[in-house]
Write an enzyme that holds these catalytic residues in place. Structure first.
Site, PDB file in Angstrom:
ATOM      1  N   ARG A 132      -7.537  -3.595   8.911  1.00 12.15           N
ATOM      2  CA  ARG A 132      -7.801  -3.134   7.542  1.00 12.15           C
ATOM      3  C   ARG A 132      -7.225  -4.098   6.519  1.00 12.15           C
ATOM      4  NH1 ARG A 132      -4.627  -0.438   3.675  1.00 12.15           N
ATOM      5  NH2 ARG A 132      -5.762   0.984   2.292  1.00 12.15           N
ATOM      6  N   GLY A 170      -7.837   4.202  -6.447  1.00 11.69           N
ATOM      7  CA  GLY A 170      -6.995   4.781  -5.407  1.00 11.69           C
ATOM      8  C   GLY A 170      -5.976   3.771  -4.931  1.00 11.69           C
ATOM      9  N   GLU A 182     -10.732   1.555  -1.604  1.00 14.57           N
ATOM     10  CA  GLU A 182     -10.675   1.936  -0.190  1.00 14.57           C
ATOM     11  C   GLU A 182     -10.750   3.444  -0.156  1.00 14.57           C
ATOM     12  OE1 GLU A 182      -9.936   3.646   2.610  1.00 14.57           O
ATOM     13  OE2 GLU A 182      -8.059   2.717   3.304  1.00 14.57           O
ATOM     14  N   GLU A 242     -13.927  10.993   1.713  1.00 12.48           N
ATOM     15  CA  GLU A 242     -12.926  10.747   0.671  1.00 12.48           C
ATOM     16  C   GLU A 242     -13.590  10.593  -0.695  1.00 12.48           C
ATOM     17  OE1 GLU A 242      -9.977   7.791   1.525  1.00 12.48           O
ATOM     18  OE2 GLU A 242      -9.562   8.612   3.522  1.00 12.48           O
TER      19      GLU A 242
END
Length: 360
Positions: free
Chosen positions: A75, A97, A161, A170
């Site tokens: 990631r 975020g 993300e 999300e």
């Protein structure tokens, strides 16, 4: 068959009578408007988006959640390389975020003229301290939900993300699209913007297989098949989530994206709510369920994956297994899958079926 003793029959009968009486009393109580209002105060009605915002605010304020993301080397490498390639000196950037502020720091060090780091959880206080301690100066920390963010002029890039275990959970699409439509310059960049969602029939490793309880017909002579009458109705019972790459043995067919997303052009209304597809079995095995995972793409050589069979998968993302009654498949069989949802962001609304067609 062993007969019940009088005491056992009395106990069973008494228990059934009590449960029946309680159920009837509950029906009577709920049928009385005056008593119902007293015993059952009206529940606060919240939209799925409001529920998710509350969850998000609490979940990502948890330091351990931040640790898991920061420790996820694929990631971190993906985002560091993406920002290094795509953000140019002088760009104005929103980091949606921001969490601990690491992506905002990457953008700042890449030469961004101004970065707006947005987060509505308490983690943003740590982000401010970390930026000061690491010499990051051109970042404005915005302690607000992104839907309440207002700027004097639009930005060149939105970095985010907002990727859930099954891509949509999300609130990626509504949150990013809101900022895109309000605050991104025409021709501006969303990073990352291209995604694929997969839902693949698969076989579990034998030692990781957990059958439905009614599929256990001979546990040392004990038969659980009658438990099918008591099949749980809770949606989560029929779904498993794992980050363990040792769970899935192989896909039964050739993986193909179920849904493809480009955040530059997508709107919530354009995401289909029902998808039907077929997979020809190329590797024989037990059909144990459907495994849901995602891929994010910046360039052809820069891809982030949560596939259980990708050796370079990003480990902090889970993959979701939609359980099915076990069916043996052979090469050449055709599997027809239908996935229907009311809300992609809410897995409790997902329903799925998979039917096997015999080889001709």
């Amino acid at each position: 068959m062993m007969s019940l003793s009088p005491i056992q029959r009395f106990t069973v009968s008494g228990s059934q009578r009590v449960r029946h009486g309680c159920k009837q009393f509950g029906k009577w109580l709920s049928g009385s408007e005056r008593l119902k209002a007293w015993f059952y105060p009206p529940a606060e009605i919240r939209t799925p988006a409001e529920k998710y915002r509350e969850f998000n605010e609490n979940c990502f304020a948890d330091i351990h959640e931040q640790e898991r993301m920061l420790a996820d080397e694929p990631r971190m490498a993906f985002y560091h390389e993406a920002i290094s390639r795509k953000i140019k000196p002088g760009d104005r950037v929103i980091d949606l975020g921001t969490g601990t502020g690491i992506l905002a720091a990457f953008a700042s060090r890449q030469g961004a003229a101004q970065v707006y780091a947005v987060d509505h959880s308490s983690i943003i206080e740590h982000a401010k301290e970390l930026a000061a301690e690491n010499g990051i100066e051109n970042v404005d920390f915005e302690d607000v939900h992104s839907s309440k963010l207002y700027l004097d002029e639009p930005v060149d890039v939105i970095v985010h993300e907002q990727i859930g275990d099954f891509l949509f959970d999300e609130a990626m699409v509504p949150n990013v699209c809101d900022l895109r439509d309000r605050l991104l310059k025409p021709g501006g960049l969303i990073l990352p913007s291209q995604f694929e969602l997969f839902c693949e029939p698969m076989t579990l490793h034998d030692d990781r297989r957990v059958p439905f309880i009614w599929e256990l017909t001979d546990v040392y002579g004990f038969d659980f098949s009658s438990m099918e009458r008591s099949c749980p109705t809770e949606p989560e019972y029929h779904k498993l989530v794992s980050c363990d790459p040792g769970v899935v043995k192989h896909f039964l067919g050739k993986p193909t994206p179920l849904v493809e997303v480009d955040l530059h052009t997508i709107n919530e209304s354009t995401v289909p709510l029902s998808v039907t597809f077929t997979r020809k079995v190329t590797t024989a095995g037990m059909l144990d369920g459907l495994v849901v995972y995602m891929k994010a793409k910046v360039d052809d050589d820069l891809v982030l994956s949560s596939s259980p069979l990708d050796p370079g998968r990003a480990p902090h993302w889970g993959f979701r297994i939609l359980r099915l009654d076990q069916v043996r498949t052979e090469i050449g069989d055709e599997l027809e899958v239908t996935l229907t949802v009311e809300d992609w962001a809410d897995p409790s609304t997902w329903q799925w079926i998979c039917e096997k067609n015999r080889r001709s």
